[in-house]
Design a protein around this motif. Structure first.
Motif, PDB file in Angstrom:
ATOM      1  N   GLY A  58       0.790  -1.223   0.000  1.00  0.00           N
ATOM      2  CA  GLY A  58       0.000   0.000   0.000  1.00  0.00           C
ATOM      3  C   GLY A  58       0.823   1.275   0.000  1.00  0.00           C
ATOM      4  O   GLY A  58       0.269   2.369   0.139  1.00  0.00           O
ATOM      5  N   GLU A  61       1.455   2.931  -5.776  1.00  0.00           N
ATOM      6  CA  GLU A  61       0.353   2.511  -6.638  1.00  0.00           C
ATOM      7  C   GLU A  61       0.773   2.667  -8.091  1.00  0.00           C
ATOM      8  O   GLU A  61       1.453   3.626  -8.459  1.00  0.00           O
ATOM      9  CB  GLU A  61      -0.923   3.306  -6.360  1.00  0.00           C
ATOM     10  CG  GLU A  61      -0.833   4.795  -6.657  1.00  0.00           C
ATOM     11  CD  GLU A  61      -2.164   5.497  -6.447  1.00  0.00           C
ATOM     12  OE1 GLU A  61      -3.185   4.806  -6.429  1.00  0.00           O
ATOM     13  OE2 GLU A  61      -2.174   6.737  -6.299  1.00  0.00           O
ATOM     14  N   ARG A  71       1.701   6.394  -2.956  1.00  0.00           N
ATOM     15  CA  ARG A  71       0.269   6.412  -2.690  1.00  0.00           C
ATOM     16  C   ARG A  71      -0.080   7.474  -1.648  1.00  0.00           C
ATOM     17  O   ARG A  71       0.595   7.619  -0.635  1.00  0.00           O
ATOM     18  CB  ARG A  71      -0.189   5.046  -2.202  1.00  0.00           C
ATOM     19  CG  ARG A  71      -1.691   4.914  -2.107  1.00  0.00           C
ATOM     20  CD  ARG A  71      -2.054   3.474  -1.936  1.00  0.00           C
ATOM     21  NE  ARG A  71      -3.478   3.282  -2.031  1.00  0.00           N
ATOM     22  CZ  ARG A  71      -4.060   2.098  -2.101  1.00  0.00           C
ATOM     23  NH1 ARG A  71      -3.317   1.012  -2.092  1.00  0.00           N
ATOM     24  NH2 ARG A  71      -5.363   1.993  -2.180  1.00  0.00           N
ATOM     25  N   PRO A  73      -2.199   8.611   1.318  1.00  0.00           N
ATOM     26  CA  PRO A  73      -3.023   7.943   2.339  1.00  0.00           C
ATOM     27  C   PRO A  73      -4.446   8.476   2.320  1.00  0.00           C
ATOM     28  O   PRO A  73      -4.680   9.674   2.139  1.00  0.00           O
ATOM     29  CB  PRO A  73      -2.322   8.308   3.653  1.00  0.00           C
ATOM     30  CG  PRO A  73      -0.933   8.684   3.267  1.00  0.00           C
ATOM     31  CD  PRO A  73      -1.043   9.306   1.910  1.00  0.00           C
ATOM     32  N   ARG A  76      -9.761   5.927   6.319  1.00  0.00           N
ATOM     33  CA  ARG A  76     -10.619   4.743   6.225  1.00  0.00           C
ATOM     34  C   ARG A  76     -11.898   4.955   7.021  1.00  0.00           C
ATOM     35  O   ARG A  76     -11.872   5.422   8.152  1.00  0.00           O
ATOM     36  CB  ARG A  76      -9.898   3.502   6.754  1.00  0.00           C
ATOM     37  CG  ARG A  76      -8.671   3.116   5.964  1.00  0.00           C
ATOM     38  CD  ARG A  76      -7.946   1.992   6.650  1.00  0.00           C
ATOM     39  NE  ARG A  76      -8.550   0.708   6.419  1.00  0.00           N
ATOM     40  CZ  ARG A  76      -8.480  -0.317   7.258  1.00  0.00           C
ATOM     41  NH1 ARG A  76      -7.874  -0.178   8.423  1.00  0.00           N
ATOM     42  NH2 ARG A  76      -9.038  -1.476   6.963  1.00  0.00           N
ATOM     43  N   ASP A 213      -5.148  -4.489  -5.381  1.00  0.00           N
ATOM     44  CA  ASP A 213      -5.241  -3.876  -4.060  1.00  0.00           C
ATOM     45  C   ASP A 213      -5.885  -4.852  -3.070  1.00  0.00           C
ATOM     46  O   ASP A 213      -6.678  -5.714  -3.448  1.00  0.00           O
ATOM     47  CB  ASP A 213      -6.094  -2.609  -4.138  1.00  0.00           C
ATOM     48  CG  ASP A 213      -5.468  -1.446  -3.406  1.00  0.00           C
ATOM     49  OD1 ASP A 213      -4.266  -1.506  -3.117  1.00  0.00           O
ATOM     50  OD2 ASP A 213      -6.178  -0.466  -3.127  1.00  0.00           O
ATOM     51  N   SER A 240      -8.353  -0.410   1.704  1.00  0.00           N
ATOM     52  CA  SER A 240      -7.789   0.933   1.830  1.00  0.00           C
ATOM     53  C   SER A 240      -8.838   1.964   2.210  1.00  0.00           C
ATOM     54  O   SER A 240      -8.505   3.042   2.719  1.00  0.00           O
ATOM     55  CB  SER A 240      -7.118   1.347   0.513  1.00  0.00           C
ATOM     56  OG  SER A 240      -8.066   1.370  -0.538  1.00  0.00           O
ATOM     57  N   LYS A 241     -10.114   1.655   1.992  1.00  0.00           N
ATOM     58  CA  LYS A 241     -11.175   2.624   2.234  1.00  0.00           C
ATOM     59  C   LYS A 241     -12.013   2.313   3.475  1.00  0.00           C
ATOM     60  O   LYS A 241     -12.593   3.218   4.078  1.00  0.00           O
ATOM     61  CB  LYS A 241     -12.098   2.710   1.013  1.00  0.00           C
ATOM     62  CG  LYS A 241     -11.421   3.220  -0.245  1.00  0.00           C
ATOM     63  CD  LYS A 241     -12.396   3.330  -1.391  1.00  0.00           C
ATOM     64  CE  LYS A 241     -11.730   3.889  -2.653  1.00  0.00           C
ATOM     65  NZ  LYS A 241     -12.693   4.047  -3.774  1.00  0.00           N
TER      66      LYS A 241
END
Length: 253
Positions: A58, A61, A71, A73, A76, A213, A240-241
């Protein structure tokens, strides 16, 4: 560094260090693989493997046709798996999102008379090829992709009833429990099996995340009072979300 450490691990560790020290900022593109491979004195395949390790972590990307980026951040959200999310008069997803100050919505498409593939038939405890209603969902939180779901319901349960199509009829979008209750089927319990996974190209495109991912795959099945499976679904949540929390009732002694 010990010589027995594979070159790609040495490079990924060094890239991680350089990113940590601010040589490349979040959202910034790294030099091309050819440039980095030349700088490290390795082949392009070794450099690619090193970057793929950081993508899996992570930290990086890959953007097709553009390059590899640090990536950025993202905050979340939390999605709660709970028996209390099933409320009369609304969708469980919409209820949960509203409780968190968000607007929940979805897009869906149903396919009637879909023969059950072997793995779905096994979960629904029906014969392979038995007819089902298959519905594909794309759930949105404040208009942004949140999760995916593919649901299967045996037509032997809902055929010739007003709730045959989950998103049509008088209880469209109300949730499995309320729809089943309207035709006299009482859902007694659900079984969920979460597993880690990687987003396929199709899933990544729908969720707005890079291919490969991290995602959480949830296999959920609802059972009625007789232990009959009345619905099963495959849910895909981008790691990631969203973080996933399970809420359980506690029996007081």
């Amino acid at each position: 560094m010990p010589s027995e450490v594979p070159p790609y691990l040495q490079i990924s560790d060094d890239l991680r260090r350089r990113i940590g020290e601010g040589e490349w900022r979040p959202g910034e593109r790294l030099p091309s693989r050819a440039q980095l491979a030349l700088a490290y004195g390795v082949g392009a395949n070794v450099l690619q493997r090193a970057q793929e390790r950081l993508i899996a972590e992570g930290l990086l990307e890959g953007r097709p046709g553009s390059g590899t980026y640090v990536r950025t951040p993202t905050e979340r959200g939390r999605t709660v798996r709970s028996r209390y999310s099933e409320r009369r008069g609304d969708s469980p997803f919409r209820v949960e999102q509203r409780e968190r100050g968000r607007t929940g919505s979805w897009e869906s498409k149903s396919y009637v008379r879909t023969p059950a593939p072997e793995h779905i038939a096994r979960r629904l405890r029906i014969a392979t090829g038995d007819l089902t209603v298959r519905t594909c969902y794309e759930y949105l939180s404040d208009g942004r992709p949140a999760q995916l779901s593919e649901s299967w319901e045996p037509m032997s349960v809902t055929a010739d009833t007003p709730v045959l199509m989950p998103e049509l009829g008088p209880l469209a979008g109300r949730g499995v429990l309320e729809r089943m209750a309207s035709i006299g089927v009482v859902v007694d319990f659900a079984v969920e099996v979460p597993r880690p996974g990687r987003a396929t190209a199709e899933q990544a495109n729908l969720l707005g995340i890079p291919t490969g991912d991290l995602v959480t795959l949830i296999e959920r099945t609802y059972f009625d009072l007789d232990g009959r499976a009345v619905e099963t679904a495959d849910i895909v949540v981008p790691d990631s979300k969203w973080e996933i929390a399970y809420e359980f009732p506690v029996e007081h002694w």
